[in-house]
Design a protein around this motif. Structure first.
Motif, mmCIF file in Angstrom:
data_model
loop_
_atom_site.group_PDB
_atom_site.id
_atom_site.type_symbol
_atom_site.label_atom_id
_atom_site.label_comp_id
_atom_site.label_asym_id
_atom_site.label_seq_id
_atom_site.Cartn_x
_atom_site.Cartn_y
_atom_site.Cartn_z
ATOM 1 N N PRO A 180 9.278 -12.808 0.071
ATOM 2 C CA PRO A 180 8.862 -13.026 1.458
ATOM 3 C C PRO A 180 8.216 -14.382 1.677
ATOM 4 N N PHE A 181 7.527 -14.924 0.689
ATOM 5 C CA PHE A 181 6.899 -16.229 0.856
ATOM 6 C C PHE A 181 7.951 -17.320 1.010
ATOM 7 N N THR A 182 8.966 -17.264 0.169
ATOM 8 C CA THR A 182 10.026 -18.284 0.281
ATOM 9 C C THR A 182 10.795 -18.122 1.576
ATOM 10 N N ASP A 183 11.009 -16.890 2.005
ATOM 11 C CA ASP A 183 11.668 -16.682 3.287
ATOM 12 C C ASP A 183 10.834 -17.238 4.436
ATOM 13 N N ARG A 184 9.534 -17.068 4.331
ATOM 14 C CA ARG A 184 8.669 -17.571 5.388
ATOM 15 C C ARG A 184 8.667 -19.092 5.424
ATOM 16 N N VAL A 185 8.636 -19.721 4.283
ATOM 17 C CA VAL A 185 8.685 -21.190 4.228
ATOM 18 C C VAL A 185 9.981 -21.709 4.836
ATOM 19 N N LEU A 186 11.098 -21.080 4.468
ATOM 20 C CA LEU A 186 12.389 -21.499 5.017
ATOM 21 C C LEU A 186 12.442 -21.278 6.524
ATOM 22 N N HIS A 187 11.919 -20.163 6.968
ATOM 23 C CA HIS A 187 11.892 -19.832 8.392
ATOM 24 C C HIS A 187 11.117 -20.886 9.189
ATOM 25 N N ILE A 188 9.923 -21.217 8.724
ATOM 26 C CA ILE A 188 9.086 -22.185 9.431
ATOM 27 C C ILE A 188 9.689 -23.591 9.367
ATOM 28 N N SER A 189 10.245 -23.953 8.219
ATOM 29 C CA SER A 189 10.839 -25.290 8.065
ATOM 30 C C SER A 189 12.001 -25.490 9.032
ATOM 31 N N VAL B 25 3.215 -18.179 13.190
ATOM 32 C CA VAL B 25 2.383 -17.040 13.569
ATOM 33 C C VAL B 25 3.191 -15.747 13.555
ATOM 34 N N SER B 26 4.425 -15.799 14.022
ATOM 35 C CA SER B 26 5.220 -14.572 14.128
ATOM 36 C C SER B 26 5.582 -13.995 12.770
ATOM 37 N N THR B 27 5.678 -14.826 11.751
ATOM 38 C CA THR B 27 6.021 -14.321 10.418
ATOM 39 C C THR B 27 4.799 -13.937 9.592
ATOM 40 N N PHE C 2 8.080 -27.981 21.445
ATOM 41 C CA PHE C 2 8.155 -28.192 20.001
ATOM 42 C C PHE C 2 7.069 -27.398 19.272
ATOM 43 N N VAL C 3 5.840 -27.465 19.773
ATOM 44 C CA VAL C 3 4.745 -26.697 19.153
ATOM 45 C C VAL C 3 5.005 -25.195 19.289
ATOM 46 N N TRP C 4 5.549 -24.796 20.405
ATOM 47 C CA TRP C 4 5.862 -23.372 20.593
ATOM 48 C C TRP C 4 6.877 -22.907 19.554
ATOM 49 N N PHE C 5 7.895 -23.770 19.246
ATOM 50 C CA PHE C 5 8.862 -23.426 18.196
ATOM 51 C C PHE C 5 8.188 -23.315 16.827
ATOM 52 N N GLY C 6 7.485 -24.380 16.437
ATOM 53 C CA GLY C 6 6.947 -24.449 15.081
ATOM 54 C C GLY C 6 5.795 -23.504 14.830
ATOM 55 N N VAL C 7 4.755 -23.615 15.653
ATOM 56 C CA VAL C 7 3.585 -22.759 15.471
ATOM 57 C C VAL C 7 3.946 -21.297 15.741
ATOM 58 N N GLU D 83 -3.319 -9.065 19.276
ATOM 59 C CA GLU D 83 -4.725 -9.362 19.012
ATOM 60 C C GLU D 83 -5.019 -9.497 17.525
ATOM 61 N N SER D 84 -4.272 -8.791 16.703
ATOM 62 C CA SER D 84 -4.513 -8.887 15.261
ATOM 63 C C SER D 84 -4.174 -10.254 14.701
ATOM 64 N N VAL D 85 -3.316 -11.003 15.404
ATOM 65 C CA VAL D 85 -2.899 -12.329 14.926
ATOM 66 C C VAL D 85 -3.699 -13.426 15.601
ATOM 67 N N GLN D 86 -4.249 -13.186 16.743
ATOM 68 C CA GLN D 86 -4.947 -14.233 17.494
ATOM 69 C C GLN D 86 -6.155 -14.784 16.743
ATOM 70 N N ASN D 87 -6.740 -13.979 15.890
ATOM 71 C CA ASN D 87 -7.889 -14.453 15.117
ATOM 72 C C ASN D 87 -7.497 -15.017 13.750
ATOM 73 N N GLY D 88 -6.221 -15.220 13.552
ATOM 74 C CA GLY D 88 -5.766 -15.688 12.242
ATOM 75 C C GLY D 88 -5.618 -17.174 12.110
ATOM 76 N N GLY D 89 -6.105 -17.951 13.082
ATOM 77 C CA GLY D 89 -6.038 -19.411 12.985
ATOM 78 C C GLY D 89 -4.937 -20.037 13.788
ATOM 79 N N MET D 90 -3.976 -19.287 14.291
ATOM 80 C CA MET D 90 -2.895 -19.787 15.139
ATOM 81 C C MET D 90 -2.145 -20.962 14.511
ATOM 82 N N GLY D 91 -1.826 -20.811 13.236
ATOM 83 C CA GLY D 91 -1.029 -21.837 12.555
ATOM 84 C C GLY D 91 -1.774 -23.111 12.253
#
Length: 326
Positions: free
Chosen positions: A38-47, A13-15, A4-9, A112-120
């Motif tokens: 893109p922000f609304t698309d990202r919200v819909l994607h994560i939801s 992170v991927s977007t 479940f965390v792998w799906f959501g987080v 590596e560019s995303v690993q320092n971004g807080g990981m969701g």
């Protein structure tokens, strides 16, 4: 919990990289209105990822462990006596460990560019206060826990008044998706302390982390209070309707019995009079033919000649009188 965390987080992170680069490119142009797309698309994607991922995992683990994927939900089930406290403690411990492991998988698969971004990891949005984030977490968790208590068919529902069976995981997932669509701009939408804990451990982000434990647990407790009140009155109303139905059935049975007894009283005098008349009247017996014996067959020819002889005597006498008169 890990999947479940792998799906959501993982969806969050991927977007993040693609969205950030797209927003930077659009901001460099004159048309700044496209930054909302893109922000609304990202919200819909994560939801969608959180909602459908949770529905699938709850459905798959429901018969194994009851589908416990959220400490706030497990806390509510312990309060409503649908889960023993010791088992609930181990469920919450397993949820936290699974969330850490799921966020670690996302960390390993990310560049590596995303690993320092807080990981969701959850955090306050721009201009959002601690009180606003706390209210959002309380309301969102309240909606989630109340849905679980109402549709999951718990042990406390003796008559399974709210049990929706196999449809419960889908409804729970829809509530989670709706809550994320509202709360992602506010604080990233936790409503699940274990999910926030896993991302915080892997991403090492602890800013205002207490909100994502206090808010969901308070919302879960309020949902239990509301559920207890509504469930009590729902059972009362149901029992009242059952009582009314029983009384109606008893009244119908009494009417049927009284009508049957009246018919008996009306029919009994006629039955008695007819029985008395049958006793007073002599019984008609059928005449039986006597069996033909040899004596009866021999006696019939003897009687006939006698009658003939008498006739002859009368005729002779009459002729005598006639001759004598002459």
């Amino acid at each position: 919990m890990t999947v479940f965390v792998w799906f959501g987080v993982g969806s969050a992170v991927s977007t993040s990289t693609a969205t950030d680069t797209f927003i930077a490119a659009v901001n460099a142009t004159s048309d700044s209105t496209l930054t909302l797309l893109p922000f609304t698309d990202r919200v819909l994607h994560i939801s969608i990822a959180f909602g459908f991922g949770l529905a699938a995992m709850v459905a798959s683990a429901a018969k194994l462990s009851g589908g416990h994927l959220n400490p706030a939900v497990t806390f509510a089930l312990v309060i409503t006596k649908n889960c023993p406290p010791l088992r609930g403690f181990f469920y919450i411990l397993a949820q936290c460990l699974g969330a850490i492991f799921g966020a670690g998988l996302v960390y390993l698969q990310s560049p590596e560019s995303v690993q320092n971004g807080g990981m969701g990891a959850n955090g306050l949005g721009a201009g959002v206060t601690v009180g606003g984030a706390m209210i959002a977490e309380i309301v969102g968790t309240f909606a989630l826990v109340l849905t679980v208590l109402k549709v999951a068919g718990l042990k406390s529902d003796a008559n399974e008044f709210y049990n929706l069976g196999d449809h419960a995981p889908l409804l729970i997932g829809v509530v989670v998706a709706a809550a994320h669509a509202v709360m992602i701009p506010i604080d990233g939408c936790s409503i699940n302390p274990a999910r926030s804990f896993g991302s915080a451990v892997v991403g090492n982000r602890w800013d205002s982390h207490y909100i994502f434990w206090v808010g969901p647990l308070v919302g879960s407790f309020l949902a239990c209070l509301f559920y207890g009140a509504t469930h009590y009155w729902a059972i009362r109303v149901m029992q009242f309707h059952e009582k009314v139905k029983k009384q109606e059935k008893l009244a119908e049975l009494d009417d049927l019995e009284s009508g049957h007894s009246k018919r008996k009283k009306i029919k009994n005098p006629a039955i008695r009079s007819s029985s008395e008349e049958s006793v007073d009247k002599p019984k008609k017996t059928r005449k039986t033919r006597k069996p033909v014996t040899e004596t009866s067959s021999t006696s019939e020819p003897e009687s006939k000649p006698k009658k003939r002889a008498r006739k002859k005597e009368t005729t002779t006498s009459s002729s005598f009188y006639t001759t004598s008169s002459e």
